[in-house]
Scaffold this motif. Structure first.
Motif, PDB file in Angstrom:
ATOM      1  N   LYS A 126      33.911  63.637 -59.142  1.00  0.00           N
ATOM      2  CA  LYS A 126      33.707  64.630 -58.084  1.00  0.00           C
ATOM      3  C   LYS A 126      32.219  64.891 -57.854  1.00  0.00           C
ATOM      4  N   ASP A 127      31.477  65.069 -58.953  1.00  0.00           N
ATOM      5  CA  ASP A 127      30.040  65.319 -58.829  1.00  0.00           C
ATOM      6  C   ASP A 127      29.324  64.128 -58.191  1.00  0.00           C
ATOM      7  N   SER A 128      29.763  62.917 -58.538  1.00  0.00           N
ATOM      8  CA  SER A 128      29.150  61.722 -57.967  1.00  0.00           C
ATOM      9  C   SER A 128      29.409  61.615 -56.471  1.00  0.00           C
ATOM     10  N   LEU A 129      30.607  62.016 -56.036  1.00  0.00           N
ATOM     11  CA  LEU A 129      30.916  62.004 -54.602  1.00  0.00           C
ATOM     12  C   LEU A 129      30.050  63.010 -53.847  1.00  0.00           C
ATOM     13  N   VAL A 130      29.830  64.172 -54.464  1.00  0.00           N
ATOM     14  CA  VAL A 130      28.946  65.172 -53.841  1.00  0.00           C
ATOM     15  C   VAL A 130      27.527  64.614 -53.740  1.00  0.00           C
ATOM     16  N   THR A 131      27.064  63.976 -54.820  1.00  0.00           N
ATOM     17  CA  THR A 131      25.732  63.377 -54.806  1.00  0.00           C
ATOM     18  C   THR A 131      25.631  62.293 -53.749  1.00  0.00           C
ATOM     19  N   LEU A 132      26.687  61.493 -53.603  1.00  0.00           N
ATOM     20  CA  LEU A 132      26.695  60.442 -52.579  1.00  0.00           C
ATOM     21  C   LEU A 132      26.539  61.035 -51.185  1.00  0.00           C
ATOM     22  N   CYS A 133      27.176  62.167 -50.935  1.00  0.00           N
ATOM     23  CA  CYS A 133      27.033  62.826 -49.623  1.00  0.00           C
ATOM     24  C   CYS A 133      25.587  63.211 -49.362  1.00  0.00           C
ATOM     25  N   TYR A 134      24.916  63.724 -50.406  1.00  0.00           N
ATOM     26  CA  TYR A 134      23.500  64.052 -50.264  1.00  0.00           C
ATOM     27  C   TYR A 134      22.670  62.803 -49.983  1.00  0.00           C
ATOM     28  N   VAL A 135      22.987  61.717 -50.699  1.00  0.00           N
ATOM     29  CA  VAL A 135      22.256  60.463 -50.499  1.00  0.00           C
ATOM     30  C   VAL A 135      22.403  59.985 -49.063  1.00  0.00           C
ATOM     31  N   LEU A 136      23.624  60.047 -48.527  1.00  0.00           N
ATOM     32  CA  LEU A 136      23.866  59.610 -47.152  1.00  0.00           C
ATOM     33  C   LEU A 136      23.107  60.475 -46.146  1.00  0.00           C
ATOM     34  N   MET A 137      22.961  61.760 -46.456  1.00  0.00           N
ATOM     35  CA  MET A 137      22.213  62.656 -45.557  1.00  0.00           C
ATOM     36  C   MET A 137      20.780  62.173 -45.372  1.00  0.00           C
ATOM     37  N   PHE A 138      20.221  61.550 -46.393  1.00  0.00           N
ATOM     38  CA  PHE A 138      18.862  61.021 -46.304  1.00  0.00           C
ATOM     39  C   PHE A 138      18.853  59.567 -45.843  1.00  0.00           C
ATOM     40  N   THR A 139      19.825  58.783 -46.306  1.00  0.00           N
ATOM     41  CA  THR A 139      19.813  57.346 -46.050  1.00  0.00           C
ATOM     42  C   THR A 139      20.034  57.017 -44.579  1.00  0.00           C
ATOM     43  N   ILE A 140      20.925  57.732 -43.916  1.00  0.00           N
ATOM     44  CA  ILE A 140      21.215  57.446 -42.501  1.00  0.00           C
ATOM     45  C   ILE A 140      19.983  57.652 -41.626  1.00  0.00           C
ATOM     46  N   PRO A 141      19.271  58.807 -41.732  1.00  0.00           N
ATOM     47  CA  PRO A 141      18.028  58.946 -40.945  1.00  0.00           C
ATOM     48  C   PRO A 141      16.987  57.888 -41.294  1.00  0.00           C
TER      49      PRO A 141
END
Length: 268
Positions: free
Chosen positions: A143-158
């Motif tokens: 669960k924590d890793s999925l939350v972290t992945l969401c944060y990563v995507l917030m930066f990676t997409i831009p």
């Protein structure tokens, strides 16, 4: 505030974080049995993500064409789609590194938990034990890793979009991408030692924010190493060891003459 106590910003910066990673490598060099022990989950995770990345690379052209139907009539569409395909593979590689770490930790929870404890015992302790059942701990880690992945995507997409900007996309963006990825690698790698002390995800982010320079240095050093495919497998146990040292010696120590961090009381 973390666990009812203030999070103090420790003296230390980027190169202190790199130093803890190097200390982790040194510890594993002195304890090769534990290094071999830590390779097992890393090998499994690497096989999965290497296969997925190869699949993406083989089909990058088709994926790029599917993503850019508006370029069908462009005279330079092939060049444009090649660039999109290359960027897709780069983004896939960056995400694979973060996900490789998360998957290795999830698969190898018992392995890396034991390594992390051994590191602390070799340094004189104290070793903190989390009484959370193994299955629940693994589910919480996922669960924590999925939350972290969401944060990563917030930066990676831009950053993916900015990658199309001439000069900036080939110079500044890769550096920012490495720092962002490194920071979130630190989030994942310090989880074991912090969970053992009862520090949950929300509080872990507060601790890392208070030690931002050190977190960036540690994670960026790991990230650069993980860019070399087979070196990522060998370095994973070293990164776990270095993270345990960093949490124990710097991040969760309140300061000279001050008591060590105390975990928050458990809620009923």
């Amino acid at each position: 505030m973390v666990g009812g106590g203030p999070v103090r910003r420790q003296a230390g910066g980027f190169f202190d974080g790199v130093g803890f990673y190097l200390r982790g490598i040194g510890w594993m060099a002195r304890h090769p049995r534990w290094w071999l022990f830590g390779l097992i989950p890393a090998l499994i995770a690497f096989a999965v993500f290497a296969g997925l990345l190869v699949l993406l690379a083989v089909n990058a052209g088709d994926v790029a064409a599917w993503m850019t139907p508006f370029a069908d009539d462009w005279g330079w569409r092939d060049l444009f789609r090649t660039l999109v395909g290359v960027l897709l593979v780069i983004v896939g590689a960056v995400l694979s590194i973060v996900l490789f770490t998360a998957a290795s930790l999830a698969i190898g929870e018992p392995f890396y938990e034991k390594i992390s404890e051994q590191v602390e015992e070799s340094l004189g302790g104290p070793v903190h034990h989390d009484d959370t059942p193994l299955v629940l701990g693994i589910l919480r880690s996922i669960k924590d890793s999925l939350v972290t992945l969401c944060y990563v995507l917030m930066f990676t997409i831009p950053l993916f979009v900015l990658g199309f900007v001439p000069v900036v996309g080939q110079t500044v963006v890769p550096v920012i991408g490495a720092l962002v990825s490194g920071y979130f690698l630190t989030v994942e790698l310090t989880a074991l030692a912090m969970e053992r002390r009862g520090v949950r995800r929300k509080h872990r982010f507060a601790v890392l924010k208070a030690n931002r320079g050190m977190s960036l240095g540690f994670g960026t050093g790991v990230f650069v190493t993980f860019l070399v495919p087979f070196l990522a497998i060998a370095a994973m146990p070293c990164a776990v060891a270095g993270a345990a040292m960093m949490v124990r010696d710097r991040m969760l120590v309140q300061g000279p003459g001050q008591p060590a961090f105390q975990p928050p009381p458990r809620r009923l």
